[in-house]
Design a protein around this motif. Structure first.
Motif, PDB file in Angstrom:
ATOM      1  N   PHE A  97      40.668  22.641  56.030  1.00  4.24           N
ATOM      2  CA  PHE A  97      42.097  22.331  56.015  1.00  4.24           C
ATOM      3  C   PHE A  97      42.754  22.838  54.735  1.00  4.24           C
ATOM      4  N   VAL A  98      42.050  22.665  53.612  1.00  3.31           N
ATOM      5  CA  VAL A  98      42.592  23.142  52.335  1.00  3.31           C
ATOM      6  C   VAL A  98      42.743  24.660  52.357  1.00  3.31           C
ATOM      7  N   ALA A  99      41.728  25.349  52.888  1.00  6.78           N
ATOM      8  CA  ALA A  99      41.776  26.814  52.965  1.00  6.78           C
ATOM      9  C   ALA A  99      42.916  27.288  53.853  1.00  6.78           C
ATOM     10  N   ALA A 100      43.266  26.471  54.854  1.00  3.24           N
ATOM     11  CA  ALA A 100      44.352  26.839  55.766  1.00  3.24           C
ATOM     12  C   ALA A 100      45.721  26.430  55.228  1.00  3.24           C
ATOM     13  N   ILE A 106      45.991  16.436  55.523  1.00  2.00           N
ATOM     14  CA  ILE A 106      45.001  15.507  54.972  1.00  2.00           C
ATOM     15  C   ILE A 106      45.687  14.263  54.420  1.00  2.00           C
ATOM     16  N   ILE A 107      46.774  14.463  53.679  1.00  2.00           N
ATOM     17  CA  ILE A 107      47.499  13.332  53.084  1.00  2.00           C
ATOM     18  C   ILE A 107      48.105  12.442  54.164  1.00  2.00           C
ATOM     19  N   LEU A 108      48.702  13.056  55.182  1.00  2.00           N
ATOM     20  CA  LEU A 108      49.275  12.282  56.286  1.00  2.00           C
ATOM     21  C   LEU A 108      48.203  11.499  57.026  1.00  2.00           C
ATOM     22  N   SER A 109      47.042  12.106  57.210  1.00  4.42           N
ATOM     23  CA  SER A 109      45.933  11.445  57.916  1.00  4.42           C
ATOM     24  C   SER A 109      45.411  10.260  57.119  1.00  4.42           C
ATOM     25  N   MET A 215      46.420  19.799  64.981  1.00  7.28           N
ATOM     26  CA  MET A 215      46.713  20.516  66.220  1.00  7.28           C
ATOM     27  C   MET A 215      48.224  20.670  66.411  1.00  7.28           C
ATOM     28  N   ASN A 216      48.945  19.621  66.046  1.00  9.12           N
ATOM     29  CA  ASN A 216      50.404  19.646  66.173  1.00  9.12           C
ATOM     30  C   ASN A 216      51.030  20.681  65.228  1.00  9.12           C
ATOM     31  N   ASN A 217      50.370  20.821  64.042  1.00 10.82           N
ATOM     32  CA  ASN A 217      50.870  21.790  63.054  1.00 10.82           C
ATOM     33  C   ASN A 217      50.215  23.152  63.192  1.00 10.82           C
ATOM     34  N   ASP A 218      49.428  23.328  64.277  1.00 10.52           N
ATOM     35  CA  ASP A 218      48.734  24.586  64.519  1.00 10.52           C
ATOM     36  C   ASP A 218      47.812  24.910  63.340  1.00 10.52           C
TER      37      ASP A 218
END
Length: 218
Positions: A97-100, A106-109, A215-218
């Motif tokens: 996720f960080v690389a993307a 991550i923060i929202l999760s 997934m929502n944020n692609d």
């Protein structure tokens, strides 16, 4: 009078036991979450590879060791081993996720996981509702979601992956309510078992939110 005094004494003893289990459970849960954050950070730093289904073998072995030793002093050590391993398995996922450039996901999760935990726990603690009627539904639901999740590793169907994430999100939220209810109504008196139940629920909620928001944020 003697009977009333005996009932009051019993009620006080039960209330004290509930408070003790809750206090020990939340204390151990907080420590294991902090330890998991450390192992996740180390896993990210050392670029631990994503192990896929191989993460399940150590998980089930450690879970078995926790269950075997939950009534003795080594049980706490096995809880840390289990939660430390699960924290480490998050490292490769978080690195992806960080690389993307999806640090916001991550923060929202994390925020969503905390909000769900406090909301579900508070509801049961305030209303004192007995959630034992959910036992069968949660057990069967988690089994179905687990099998569907493993199947989708090989099938790679986006819609099925979304459904599995939604199932784990709902079922794990209910599991928090069920576990909290079991403590306050006397069905759970072992804080080690209670901690593992709540931790696994939080772990699954976090992964589900990562999947759904990502997934929502692609």
């Amino acid at each position: 009078m003697q009977e009333i005094y005996s009932q009051n004494s019993q009620a006080q003893a039960e209330s004290f036991e509930v408070s003790k289990v809750l206090r020990n459970t939340y204390s151990l849960l907080a420590m294991t979450l902090a330890f998991s954050a450390v192992t996740a950070g180390l896993s990210m730093a050392f670029r631990m590879p994503y192990l896929g289904l191989w993460t399940l073998l150590p998980y089930f072995v450690l879970l078995w060791m926790v269950e075997k030793n939950k009534n003795n002093g080594s049980g706490v050590l096995w809880v840390f081993a289990l939660t430390g391993w699960l924290g480490a398995t998050l490292g490769p996922i978080l690195n992806a996720f960080v690389a993307a450039g999806a640090m916001d996901t991550i923060i929202l999760s994390l925020g969503g996981t905390a909000a769900i935990f406090f909301a579900m726990s508070a509801y049961v603690l305030i209303t004192k509702k007995d959630m034992s009627f959910l036992t069968g539904f949660i057990m069967i639901g988690i089994l179905v979601a687990f099998i569907a999740g493993i199947a989708n590793v090989f099938l790679g169907i986006a819609g099925l992956g979304l459904a599995v994430s939604c199932m784990f999100l709902v079922l794990s939220s209910l599991l928090i309510m069920w576990q909290t209810s079991a403590i306050i109504h006397g069905g759970e008196r072992n804080y080690i078992s209670a901690t593992v139940g709540l931790y696994v629920a939080l772990y699954n909620i976090f992964l589900s939110l990562l999947s759904l928001i990502g997934m929502n944020n692609d």
